[in-house]
Design an enzyme around this catalytic site. Structure first.
Site, short mmCIF file in Angstrom:
data_model
loop_
_atom_site.label_atom_id
_atom_site.label_comp_id
_atom_site.label_asym_id
_atom_site.label_seq_id
_atom_site.Cartn_x
_atom_site.Cartn_y
_atom_site.Cartn_z
N ARG A 209 -2.02 5.34 4.52
CA ARG A 209 -1.67 4.47 3.39
C ARG A 209 -0.16 4.33 3.26
O ARG A 209 0.31 3.44 2.53
CB ARG A 209 -2.23 5.03 2.06
N MET B 288 0.85 -1.20 0.00
CA MET B 288 0.00 0.00 0.00
C MET B 288 0.88 1.25 0.00
O MET B 288 1.92 1.27 0.60
CB MET B 288 -0.87 0.00 1.26
N CYS B 289 0.46 2.25 -0.71
CA CYS B 289 1.08 3.56 -0.71
C CYS B 289 -0.02 4.54 -1.05
O CYS B 289 -1.10 4.13 -1.45
CB CYS B 289 2.17 3.69 -1.79
N GLY B 290 0.24 5.81 -0.88
CA GLY B 290 -0.77 6.80 -1.24
C GLY B 290 -0.20 7.81 -2.22
O GLY B 290 0.98 8.17 -2.14
#
Lengths: 229, 299
Positions: free
Chosen positions: B32, B1-3
């Protein structure tokens, strides 16, 4: 008629209150304002109440729903009504990926479009999408119905078991072991009733739909199918 | 997950507010990606001058003294704007090579991490809201910006592994996802003469785009080619001098939501990031299609 402002009330407190509602509750209608894309709004309800959400909801809205009616006056994020057991969920806008994922029962109606993987692994849920659905919809769907009034994206019904798919528009491509099947008067009756339940009775000509389902060739391991597994 | 968040302003009147809008968007994506954060912001600039973004190992670095050395080496004035561990040196474009030599030769551990007419590039380990505060993103102005919050999966939590990655002049890349063929691709690109600082998969994607463009491809063409050459999950957002582009992998594994009004085009990994934007209730909100290159540009 309680109005719940999620800028004021914490979502956790609101959901906890919903979970505490028993049969025969006197509070049967909740209006939610300022959802602002928060995740898991109205998830896990087990009571015959109505929750109306004014605005856009985040992930897993109305997940695991039992008995309740959840209306989203906006769009919904990933996994709306995932794992629904009964009741109904209506999205007035669009739904993101995996709408109705793994749902066991109940009715999910999406007035706009649904993104990819709509109805993935469905286990009895009925889904009606007024617009179009994205790629890999009804992937590994086991039971239930997916009705699409618009178009379906790539690989519809990939590795499908016994769910029924009805599409009115174009299907970009069918996934592994998903085939077109003849549509009988009995199917049309059921389709008509479902559309009526979804509030779209008489809006479209039932003869415009095509039916898709499992070719039943992937149920058991077969050497010739290796490429399709 | 990343944003990922991005904002491209169509209404010039909003330009002074770009930083504050971006800081709020970035803040909502903390959960995130709490490991590190970074952003590229496209402010004012002109062809006669180049902006070099410099990054030091510590905030004690004397950027003013370094600027004096660079001025002496190039024989022209250098404007310095310092933001914690980063500084932007603005100097005549014709003197860029000499300035880079002077910076490298100063052996003060300062690296040039971005260059361009308008792009400034900041990144650091730490919670994204703290990183934005440290660089004072809220008070920056510009026409567009992209930002990233990282939850590390493919390589260590370091500033070098934080996004954005520069892919060329005024160009940068942020990525949500993970590439599965980055080691093989890195070896191929190294044979073509590219140099990589980290074991990070996104740096390989950035290097890949740089290489494609050095072979004559446009950024749009390079992104299109990446659909066949990159294996894995990705939502990419690329920043360019005049705008930004978006590409999702063919199965759209990683989330992406976009919003458009008469005033702006905005990108968010989740709708939550867009919920605070002015006029969002009336905006057109949609998800970008898989395997489709999108671009918004000022002409």
């Amino acid at each position: 008629m309680p109005v719940v402002d999620l800028e004021v009330t914490s979502l956790r407190d609101f959901n906890q209150m919903l979970h505490g509602l028993g049969d025969g509750t006197n509070e049967t209608y909740f209006r939610v304002i300022n959802p602002r894309g928060r995740h898991a709004i109205a998830a896990g309800i087990d009571a015959a109440v109505t929750v109306e959400i004014d605005g856009n909801a985040g992930y897993y809205c109305a997940g695991m729903n039992k008995q309740a009616t959840v209306i989203i006056n906006g769009s919904a994020g990933v996994g709306v009504a995932e794992n629904m057991m009964s009741g109904s969920v209506r999205v007035k806008g669009d739904a993101s990926a995996s709408a109705g994922a793994a749902g066991c029962g109940g009715l999910l109606v999406i007035d706009g479009n649904a993104s990819g993987r709509c109805g993935i692994s469905a286990r009895g849920i009925e889904i009606v999408v007024k617009g179009s659905v994205g790629h890999m919809s009804a992937f590994m769907a086991q039971a239930g119905t997916l009705v699409v009034l618009g178009d379906a994206g790539e690989a519809l019904g990939d590795s499908i078991y016994e769910a029924r798919l009805f599409v009115r528009g174009e299907v970009k491509s069918l996934g592994s072991d998903c085939i077109e099947k003849p549509i009988s008067d009995g199917h049309k009756d059921k389709l008509g009733k479902l559309l009526e339940e979804a509030g779209m009775g008489g809006e479209v000509d039932l003869s415009e739909f095509r039916r898709f389902g499992s070719g039943r060739t992937l149920y058991h391991f077969h050497m010739d199918n290796l490429g399709a597994y | 997950m990343c944003g990922i968040v991005g904002l491209f302003l169509k209404n010039k009147a909003l330009e002074p507010e770009l930083g504050s809008l971006m800081a709020k968007m970035l803040g909502t994506m903390c959960d995130r990606g709490p490991d590190s954060a970074g952003f590229a912001i496209y402010g004012s600039g002109n062809r006669e001058h180049v902006k070099l973004t410099l990054r030091a190992a510590s905030a004690d670095t004397d950027f003013a003294a370094l600027a004096k050395k660079v001025e002496a080496a190039i024989g022209a004035p250098v404007t310095v704007e310092t933001h914690a561990t980063h500084a932007v040196f603005k100097l005549p474009t014709a003197s860029e090579d000499k300035a880079r030599q002077a910076i490298e030769g100063s052996s003060c551990g300062v690296k040039v991490v971005g260059a361009g007419t308008r792009m400034e590039l900041y990144k650091e380990v730490g919670r994204p809201d703290a990183v934005a505060k440290r660089f004072d993103l809220a008070h920056m102005a510009g026409s567009h910006a992209i930002a990233h919050t990282r939850m590390a999966t493919e390589s260590a939590v370091t500033t070098d592994g934080a996004h954005p990655f520069s892919t060329g002049r005024d160009q940068c890349l942020v990525h949500n996802g993970s590439l599965s063929n980055h080691n093989g691709l890195r070896r191929q690109l190294e044979r073509k003469g590219l140099h990589f600082e980290t074991e990070n998969d996104t740096e390989v994607a950035a290097g890949y785009l740089t290489w494609r463009m050095s072979e004559g491809a446009s950024l749009g063409e390079a992104l299109q080619k990446s659909l066949t050459d990159l294996d894995g999950f990705y939502t990419f957002v690329v920043g360019t001098e005049n705008g930004f582009g978006v590409l999702r992998d063919p199965i759209a594994c990683k989330p992406a939501v976009m919003a458009e009004t008469d005033d702006y085009v905005a990108f968010g990994s989740e709708y939550r990031a867009l919920a605070g934007l002015p006029g969002i209730d009336k905006a057109k909100v949609w998800e970008p299609e898989p395997a489709t290159v999108y671009f918004w540009e000022h002409h």
